[in-house]
Write a protein that holds these residues in place. Structure first.
Motif, PDB file in Angstrom:
ATOM      1  N   ILE A  99       0.862  -1.177   0.000  1.00  0.00           N
ATOM      2  CA  ILE A  99       0.000   0.000   0.000  1.00  0.00           C
ATOM      3  C   ILE A  99       0.897   1.225   0.000  1.00  0.00           C
ATOM      4  O   ILE A  99       1.840   1.302   0.801  1.00  0.00           O
ATOM      5  N   LEU A 100       0.633   2.158  -0.895  1.00  0.00           N
ATOM      6  CA  LEU A 100       1.366   3.412  -0.907  1.00  0.00           C
ATOM      7  C   LEU A 100       0.469   4.517  -0.371  1.00  0.00           C
ATOM      8  O   LEU A 100      -0.593   4.773  -0.932  1.00  0.00           O
ATOM      9  N   HIS A 101       0.880   5.130   0.722  1.00  0.00           N
ATOM     10  CA  HIS A 101       0.203   6.323   1.239  1.00  0.00           C
ATOM     11  C   HIS A 101       1.039   7.535   0.817  1.00  0.00           C
ATOM     12  O   HIS A 101       2.162   7.720   1.294  1.00  0.00           O
ATOM     13  N   SER A 102       0.504   8.312  -0.100  1.00  0.00           N
ATOM     14  CA  SER A 102       1.182   9.521  -0.562  1.00  0.00           C
ATOM     15  C   SER A 102       0.449  10.704   0.059  1.00  0.00           C
ATOM     16  O   SER A 102      -0.585  11.142  -0.444  1.00  0.00           O
ATOM     17  N   ILE A 103       0.970  11.214   1.172  1.00  0.00           N
ATOM     18  CA  ILE A 103       0.232  12.171   1.990  1.00  0.00           C
ATOM     19  C   ILE A 103       0.742  13.585   1.754  1.00  0.00           C
ATOM     20  O   ILE A 103       1.922  13.886   1.945  1.00  0.00           O
ATOM     21  N   ARG A 104      -0.181  14.442   1.312  1.00  0.00           N
ATOM     22  CA  ARG A 104       0.098  15.849   1.072  1.00  0.00           C
ATOM     23  C   ARG A 104      -0.890  16.673   1.883  1.00  0.00           C
ATOM     24  O   ARG A 104      -2.098  16.393   1.879  1.00  0.00           O
ATOM     25  N   LEU A 105      -0.414  17.680   2.561  1.00  0.00           N
ATOM     26  CA  LEU A 105      -1.275  18.525   3.370  1.00  0.00           C
ATOM     27  C   LEU A 105      -1.917  19.612   2.506  1.00  0.00           C
ATOM     28  O   LEU A 105      -1.377  20.022   1.479  1.00  0.00           O
ATOM     29  N   SER A 106      -3.075  20.091   2.961  1.00  0.00           N
ATOM     30  CA  SER A 106      -3.781  21.163   2.268  1.00  0.00           C
ATOM     31  C   SER A 106      -3.288  22.524   2.745  1.00  0.00           C
ATOM     32  O   SER A 106      -2.569  22.632   3.746  1.00  0.00           O
ATOM     33  N   GLU A 107      -3.700  23.558   2.026  1.00  0.00           N
ATOM     34  CA  GLU A 107      -3.344  24.926   2.443  1.00  0.00           C
ATOM     35  C   GLU A 107      -3.854  25.203   3.852  1.00  0.00           C
ATOM     36  O   GLU A 107      -3.157  25.805   4.673  1.00  0.00           O
ATOM     37  N   GLU A 108      -5.060  24.762   4.145  1.00  0.00           N
ATOM     38  CA  GLU A 108      -5.632  25.006   5.470  1.00  0.00           C
ATOM     39  C   GLU A 108      -4.827  24.300   6.557  1.00  0.00           C
ATOM     40  O   GLU A 108      -4.584  24.861   7.628  1.00  0.00           O
ATOM     41  N   GLU A 109      -4.387  23.089   6.285  1.00  0.00           N
ATOM     42  CA  GLU A 109      -3.635  22.326   7.283  1.00  0.00           C
ATOM     43  C   GLU A 109      -2.251  22.902   7.525  1.00  0.00           C
ATOM     44  O   GLU A 109      -1.701  22.781   8.623  1.00  0.00           O
ATOM     45  N   THR A 110      -1.683  23.518   6.518  1.00  0.00           N
ATOM     46  CA  THR A 110      -0.316  24.023   6.658  1.00  0.00           C
ATOM     47  C   THR A 110      -0.252  25.462   7.151  1.00  0.00           C
ATOM     48  O   THR A 110       0.821  25.938   7.535  1.00  0.00           O
ATOM     49  N   ARG A 111      -1.372  26.149   7.154  1.00  0.00           N
ATOM     50  CA  ARG A 111      -1.368  27.566   7.506  1.00  0.00           C
ATOM     51  C   ARG A 111      -0.825  27.782   8.928  1.00  0.00           C
ATOM     52  O   ARG A 111      -1.378  27.276   9.893  1.00  0.00           O
ATOM     53  N   GLY A 112       0.286  28.488   9.029  1.00  0.00           N
ATOM     54  CA  GLY A 112       0.878  28.808  10.322  1.00  0.00           C
ATOM     55  C   GLY A 112       1.612  27.652  10.974  1.00  0.00           C
ATOM     56  O   GLY A 112       2.081  27.788  12.118  1.00  0.00           O
ATOM     57  N   ALA A 113       1.748  26.518  10.286  1.00  0.00           N
ATOM     58  CA  ALA A 113       2.387  25.336  10.865  1.00  0.00           C
ATOM     59  C   ALA A 113       3.813  25.203  10.339  1.00  0.00           C
ATOM     60  O   ALA A 113       4.034  25.183   9.127  1.00  0.00           O
ATOM     61  N   ASN A 114       4.773  25.091  11.245  1.00  0.00           N
ATOM     62  CA  ASN A 114       6.157  24.926  10.828  1.00  0.00           C
ATOM     63  C   ASN A 114       6.420  23.469  10.410  1.00  0.00           C
ATOM     64  O   ASN A 114       5.522  22.628  10.441  1.00  0.00           O
ATOM     65  N   SER A 115       7.658  23.157  10.040  1.00  0.00           N
ATOM     66  CA  SER A 115       7.960  21.827   9.516  1.00  0.00           C
ATOM     67  C   SER A 115       7.792  20.743  10.577  1.00  0.00           C
ATOM     68  O   SER A 115       7.432  19.606  10.247  1.00  0.00           O
ATOM     69  N   TYR A 116       8.028  21.075  11.833  1.00  0.00           N
ATOM     70  CA  TYR A 116       7.816  20.090  12.904  1.00  0.00           C
ATOM     71  C   TYR A 116       6.334  19.713  12.980  1.00  0.00           C
ATOM     72  O   TYR A 116       5.978  18.531  12.980  1.00  0.00           O
ATOM     73  N   ILE A 117       5.466  20.705  13.017  1.00  0.00           N
ATOM     74  CA  ILE A 117       4.033  20.453  13.148  1.00  0.00           C
ATOM     75  C   ILE A 117       3.501  19.738  11.911  1.00  0.00           C
ATOM     76  O   ILE A 117       2.703  18.798  12.001  1.00  0.00           O
TER      77      ILE A 117
END
Length: 339
Positions: A99-117
């Protein structure tokens, strides 16, 4: 039997024209593969400009009728042959067992979130997904690819998050880590600093795995604060698959070798890959393909000439992807198979 091939458009026209060319070439290639009993199992898509190309790609029949019908991953790592888009295609005559999970975050999920988060968010999405299947990361995740935008700035946060997640999942120096490549790359989400692909094998057992070491060439990764395996061999029946992590020009103490010399770095990292394969009973002739990541695109011709001479029958793709240490000019990864 698995087969890997690299497909890139020869034309240098509009992106749409290149997609049409790839659609035709991939269709013809898969028709030939079907005649030999193989089907499409996986496609990796390398784009030169995800912000402008991702939407256009995903609306074409190349994507909707072919690529998306099997496992696929799309990432911005510009192909250095000026093709704008390059495909690595895997076909097989075996049943799909991963199974390949290719996970990309959305603009809403990344807003204000640094690389750790962002890294924590992605790992938690993956953990939630495999938990529903009765799986866990420690036993069933064989390989990850972690793409870090502006890697010189964001790599440290990703590493801290991965270390924290691994500890919570029982992945330690006393157990094992996961083969991985952490490399510069961008997703289609403008504000995303991290994207990850996870390769999961639901039926794998710990006895099927061997964690590869070459301690006379490379040190364990935990010695400089990161957590991944240099490589992992997985045995299924009579077949052995070797997942070699992103490998650079380092010595057995983890020190960068041949700083500033791309050709000597390339030779050393290939020596390191060969040593890892040897630990599992394989050799360079068993390699199915190479991904080659270059910090400086102007090194492309020298590296291309080297690989064409040293490995004339092994597919490879040269990509612009900064490595996690600025002094590393080149990094490579591969998969090898013995049957």
């Amino acid at each position: 039997m698995d087969r890997y091939t690299i497909l890139a458009p020869k034309g240098r026209g509009h992106f749409t024209d290149r997609l049409d060319e790839l659609n035709l070439n991939l269709s013809l290639y898969l028709e030939q593969e079907r005649e030999e009993g193989r089907h499409l199992q996986y496609t990796k898509v390398f784009l030169s400009d995800a912000q402008n190309q991702y939407g256009e790609l995903t609306q074409t029949s190349l994507y909707t009728d072919i690529i998306s019908k099997a496992a696929c991953s799309i990432i911005e790592q510009p192909p250095l042959d000026c093709s704008k888009i390059t495909l690595m295609v895997k076909t097989t005559d075996e049943a799909d067992n991963f199974i390949l999970h290719s996970i990309r975050l959305s603009e809403e999920e990344t807003r204000g979130a640094n690389s750790y988060i962002q890294t924590m968010l992605i790992f938690n999405k993956y953990l939630e997904s495999i938990k529903k299947m009765g799986l866990n990361m420690r036993d069933h995740c064989m390989r990850t690819w972690i793409y870090v935008a502006d890697i010189d700035v964001n790599y440290e946060g990703m590493v801290r998050a991965r270390n924290d997640i691994f500890r919570s999942q029982g992945l330690t120096t006393d157990t094992h880590f996961i083969a991985s490549t952490g490399i510069g790359g961008f997703s289609q989400t403008r504000s995303a600093s991290v994207a990850i692909d996870f390769l999961t094998f639901p039926n794998v057992k710990e006895s099927d795995k061997k964690y590869l070491q070459a301690l006379d060439h490379l040190n364990p990764t935990h010695e400089y604060g990161v957590s991944f395996e240099r490589g992992t061999r997985m045995t299924t029946g009579s077949k052995q698959t070797f997942y070699i992590s992103g490998t650079a020009s380092i010595d057995r103490f983890g020190k960068a070798m041949y700083v500033g010399d791309i050709q000597r770095q390339l030779a050393r990292l290939l020596e390191n890959i060969g040593a890892l394969l040897h630990d599992g009973g394989a050799q360079m002739g068993d390699v199915c393909y190479f991904y080659v990541y270059l910090r400086d695109p102007s090194d492309r011709d020298l590296v291309e000439q080297f690989l064409n001479k040293a490995f004339p029958h092994t597919p490879h793709v040269l990509l612009q992807g900064k490595v996690c240490r600025p002094e590393w000019l080149v990094e490579m990864e591969c998969i090898a198979v013995k049957q």
